[in-house]
Design a protein around this motif. Structure first.
Motif, mmCIF file in Angstrom:
data_model
loop_
_atom_site.group_PDB
_atom_site.id
_atom_site.type_symbol
_atom_site.label_atom_id
_atom_site.label_comp_id
_atom_site.label_asym_id
_atom_site.label_seq_id
_atom_site.Cartn_x
_atom_site.Cartn_y
_atom_site.Cartn_z
ATOM 1 N N ALA A 111 18.160 9.014 18.832
ATOM 2 C CA ALA A 111 19.389 8.239 19.004
ATOM 3 C C ALA A 111 19.284 6.845 18.400
ATOM 4 N N GLU A 112 18.115 6.253 18.453
ATOM 5 C CA GLU A 112 17.956 4.875 17.951
ATOM 6 C C GLU A 112 18.140 4.805 16.447
ATOM 7 N N HIS A 113 17.633 5.794 15.711
ATOM 8 C CA HIS A 113 17.697 5.748 14.253
ATOM 9 C C HIS A 113 18.570 6.844 13.660
ATOM 10 N N GLY A 114 19.109 7.717 14.475
ATOM 11 C CA GLY A 114 19.974 8.774 13.986
ATOM 12 C C GLY A 114 19.252 9.817 13.154
ATOM 13 N N ARG A 115 17.993 10.079 13.462
ATOM 14 C CA ARG A 115 17.228 11.080 12.711
ATOM 15 C C ARG A 115 17.174 12.372 13.517
ATOM 16 N N SER A 116 17.280 13.478 12.812
ATOM 17 C CA SER A 116 17.205 14.771 13.487
ATOM 18 C C SER A 116 15.744 15.123 13.750
ATOM 19 N N VAL A 117 15.545 16.102 14.604
ATOM 20 C CA VAL A 117 14.197 16.591 14.905
ATOM 21 C C VAL A 117 13.541 17.108 13.623
ATOM 22 N N GLN A 118 14.325 17.745 12.769
ATOM 23 C CA GLN A 118 13.783 18.264 11.514
ATOM 24 C C GLN A 118 13.320 17.125 10.612
ATOM 25 N N GLU A 119 14.082 16.036 10.552
ATOM 26 C CA GLU A 119 13.690 14.891 9.726
ATOM 27 C C GLU A 119 12.399 14.253 10.256
ATOM 28 N N ILE A 120 12.292 14.147 11.559
ATOM 29 C CA ILE A 120 11.083 13.570 12.155
ATOM 30 C C ILE A 120 9.895 14.500 11.916
ATOM 31 N N SER A 121 10.119 15.796 12.036
ATOM 32 C CA SER A 121 9.054 16.755 11.755
ATOM 33 C C SER A 121 8.583 16.619 10.311
ATOM 34 N N HIS A 122 9.523 16.416 9.391
ATOM 35 C CA HIS A 122 9.165 16.211 7.984
ATOM 36 C C HIS A 122 8.310 14.956 7.822
ATOM 37 N N LEU A 123 8.613 13.904 8.581
ATOM 38 C CA LEU A 123 7.798 12.682 8.520
ATOM 39 C C LEU A 123 6.354 12.976 8.917
ATOM 40 N N PHE A 124 6.164 13.815 9.939
ATOM 41 C CA PHE A 124 4.809 14.210 10.337
ATOM 42 C C PHE A 124 4.115 14.971 9.205
ATOM 43 N N ASP A 125 4.866 15.832 8.514
ATOM 44 C CA ASP A 125 4.290 16.566 7.380
ATOM 45 C C ASP A 125 3.838 15.613 6.282
ATOM 46 N N VAL A 126 4.656 14.609 5.985
ATOM 47 C CA VAL A 126 4.312 13.633 4.948
ATOM 48 C C VAL A 126 3.062 12.862 5.342
ATOM 49 N N VAL A 127 3.006 12.403 6.572
ATOM 50 C CA VAL A 127 1.834 11.655 7.049
ATOM 51 C C VAL A 127 0.593 12.543 7.017
ATOM 52 N N GLY A 128 0.744 13.812 7.301
ATOM 53 C CA GLY A 128 -0.381 14.746 7.297
ATOM 54 C C GLY A 128 -0.999 14.947 5.919
ATOM 55 N N ARG A 129 -0.277 14.576 4.865
ATOM 56 C CA ARG A 129 -0.792 14.723 3.503
ATOM 57 C C ARG A 129 -1.570 13.492 3.032
ATOM 58 N N GLU A 130 -1.768 12.516 3.888
ATOM 59 C CA GLU A 130 -2.407 11.257 3.483
ATOM 60 C C GLU A 130 -3.768 11.474 2.819
ATOM 61 N N SER A 131 -4.632 12.274 3.419
ATOM 62 C CA SER A 131 -5.966 12.515 2.850
ATOM 63 C C SER A 131 -5.874 13.154 1.477
ATOM 64 N N GLU A 132 -4.961 14.101 1.329
ATOM 65 C CA GLU A 132 -4.751 14.767 0.042
ATOM 66 C C GLU A 132 -4.304 13.766 -1.026
ATOM 67 N N VAL A 133 -3.398 12.882 -0.663
ATOM 68 C CA VAL A 133 -2.891 11.885 -1.608
ATOM 69 C C VAL A 133 -3.989 10.904 -1.990
ATOM 70 N N ILE A 134 -4.778 10.470 -1.018
ATOM 71 C CA ILE A 134 -5.876 9.549 -1.299
ATOM 72 C C ILE A 134 -6.883 10.200 -2.245
ATOM 73 N N ALA A 135 -7.200 11.468 -2.008
ATOM 74 C CA ALA A 135 -8.134 12.172 -2.893
ATOM 75 C C ALA A 135 -7.564 12.266 -4.312
ATOM 76 N N GLY A 136 -6.266 12.514 -4.411
ATOM 77 C CA GLY A 136 -5.627 12.566 -5.727
ATOM 78 C C GLY A 136 -5.687 11.228 -6.437
#
Length: 118
Positions: free
Chosen positions: A40-65
């Motif tokens: 409600a505070e930012h108007g993001r859906s559960v799916q959008e927030i879940s996608h944010l977790f997916d992006v954050v989960g790729r941090e190690s992969e991005v650093i290695a790249g």
């Protein structure tokens, strides 16, 4: 030192307060029908927030790249430095060699060997 009237203070903390801070009015959301499944505070859906977790989960992969990309960049820069130290005769010889190894490479319109004036 003299006090100059137009001189700015050394830090923001030495400035007097500009008055009360502006507060935002927060409305109580009583209509939950539109906020179910949303942040409600930012108007993001559960799916959008879940996608944010997916992006954050790729941090190690991005650093290695990035690390691999930096290794590649260092190798390219070292090769450029080595090529810059070649004599004109060495450059001519290697260009002649490369023409025989890669036919058509320099036959493209506007193509010039590296180091030749435009």
């Amino acid at each position: 030192m003299t006090n100059e009237p137009n001189k700015k203070p050394a830090s923001d903390r030495s400035r007097p307060s500009r008055g009360p801070r502006r507060l935002e009015v927060v409305k109580d959301m009583t209509d939950t029908q539109h906020t179910i499944g949303m942040d409600a505070e930012h108007g993001r859906s559960v799916q959008e927030i879940s996608h944010l977790f997916d992006v954050v989960g790729r941090e190690s992969e991005v650093i290695a790249g990035l690390a691999g990309g930096m290794d590649d960049l260092r190798a390219v820069q070292a090769a450029k430095q080595a090529l810059a130290r070649l004599s004109p005769a060495e450059v001519r010889d290697v260009l002649a060699y490369r023409r025989t190894q890669q036919p058509g490479l320099l036959s493209q319109p506007g193509a010039r060997p590296a180091g030749e004036p435009s």
